[in-house]
Design a protein around this motif. Structure first.
Motif, PDB file in Angstrom:
ATOM      1  N   TYR A   1      -7.120  -2.907   3.646  1.00  0.00           N
ATOM      2  CA  TYR A   1      -6.423  -2.670   4.909  1.00  0.00           C
ATOM      3  C   TYR A   1      -7.340  -2.828   6.128  1.00  0.00           C
TER       4      TYR A   1
ATOM      5  N   MET B   1      -7.947   0.580  -1.359  1.00  0.00           N
ATOM      6  CA  MET B   1      -6.884   0.280  -0.408  1.00  0.00           C
ATOM      7  C   MET B   1      -7.444   0.173   1.010  1.00  0.00           C
TER       8      MET B   1
ATOM      9  N   LEU C   1       0.828  -1.202   0.000  1.00  0.00           N
ATOM     10  CA  LEU C   1       0.000   0.000   0.000  1.00  0.00           C
ATOM     11  C   LEU C   1       0.867   1.260   0.000  1.00  0.00           C
TER      12      LEU C   1
END
Length: 303
Positions: free
Chosen positions: A221, A217, A155
């Motif tokens: 996450y 993302m 990331l």
């Protein structure tokens, strides 16, 4: 037991991840404001929409394409649809009132934000959805007693590449030069043959796509998506853009990373209830000392 340096290292990583999300969304704020002086408060909701699209597409593809290939395809789909949404909001909501007083633009942006927010709330029935990526969230590099996961490293690398790529795009391509020229003087750009509306539309598409990447993302996450996630993230990203200097691309990046690091480190030592105090306290302090932000410039209004 974790030593002090291990706790600091862990929070640095967490802060960089959070700051990357802020920075990617703040870039959209700064790009739009730099060109048409619009505070696009619907931008956080586009981030949220991108996250939902990513989750939905990944759920549809998960049986055929799992793991990172499925995640990448899902984020690309989210970028595409968020870009379309960004363009449509610019074309039908903002363009007709570009010549109106700025208060009209601001009210329009708030209206667009409420429409997207409530539409997603109704579609999802106000229920959070969970993103099961199938990845090993614990695999990574061991540093002392902490683990920096491969997901975190990926990331961070993706965020860095995107921010560097956007900087080069704005600074070295003809389209980027056109964007900077329009930010200075739209009327002169029209006289020189630049299609101003096309460039403004492209700016919204790029900013919305970056927000969708941040949404995808966040799915990977955090593992969950909810209809109100765009409000808080949008406010924080706007704060980051103002801290760095609204309208400045490097400023949006700097403001996002700085805000993320400050929140993470402050949370570690003073508790999570203080993170918003840190964010907005920093905003107030910077606006007192540097009203135009860290990398912002004074702009003279033309009558």
């Amino acid at each position: 037991m974790f030593s002090t340096w291990e706790l600091i290292l862990q929070q640095l990583v967490n802060g960089l991840i959070l700051g990357s999300f802020y920075a990617l969304i703040a870039l959209g704020y700064s790009m739009v404001y730099g060109i048409i002086k619009l505070l696009n408060f619907a931008h956080g909701d586009i981030y949220m929409t991108g996250a939902f699209v990513c989750l939905t597409v990944f759920g549809a593809l998960s049986r055929a394409v799992a793991g990172w290939p499925g995640i990448i395809l899902s984020i690309v789909a989210a970028m595409f649809l968020a870009g379309i949404l960004g363009y449509l909001t610019q074309r039908f909501a903002y363009r007709p009132v570009l010549g109106a007083p700025r208060l009209s633009l601001l009210i329009t942006a708030i209206g667009v934000s409420l429409v997207i927010y409530n539409a997603v709330m109704v579609i999802t029935n106000s229920q959070p959805l969970f993103f099961v990526s199938g990845l090993d969230n614990s695999a990574g590099i061991q540093v002392g007693n902490i683990t920096i996961t491969y997901i975190q490293m990926i990331l961070l690398v993706v965020s860095s590449v995107l921010m560097i790529g956007l900087t080069l795009f704005i600074g070295r391509t003809m389209i980027g030069k056109a964007m900077r020229a329009i930010a200075m003087d739209q009327d002169t750009c029209r006289l020189m043959g630049i299609n101003v509306n096309k460039i403004i539309g492209l700016t919204f598409v790029i900013g919305s796509a970056l927000a969708a990447i941040a949404g995808g993302m966040a799915c990977v996450y955090y593992g969950n998506v909810q209809f109100n996630m765009g409000y808080t993230m949008g406010i924080k990203a706007f704060t980051a853009a103002v801290i760095g200097g609204i309208g400045s691309i490097p400023g949006a990046m700097l403001g996002g990373i700085l805000l993320g690091l400050l929140e993470a480190i402050g949370t570690q030592f003073l508790g999570s209830s203080w993170k918003d105090v840190f964010a907005f306290g920093l905003l107030i302090l910077i606006l007192i000392l540097r009203p135009n932000g860290l990398l912002g410039r004074s702009v003279v209004e033309r009558m």
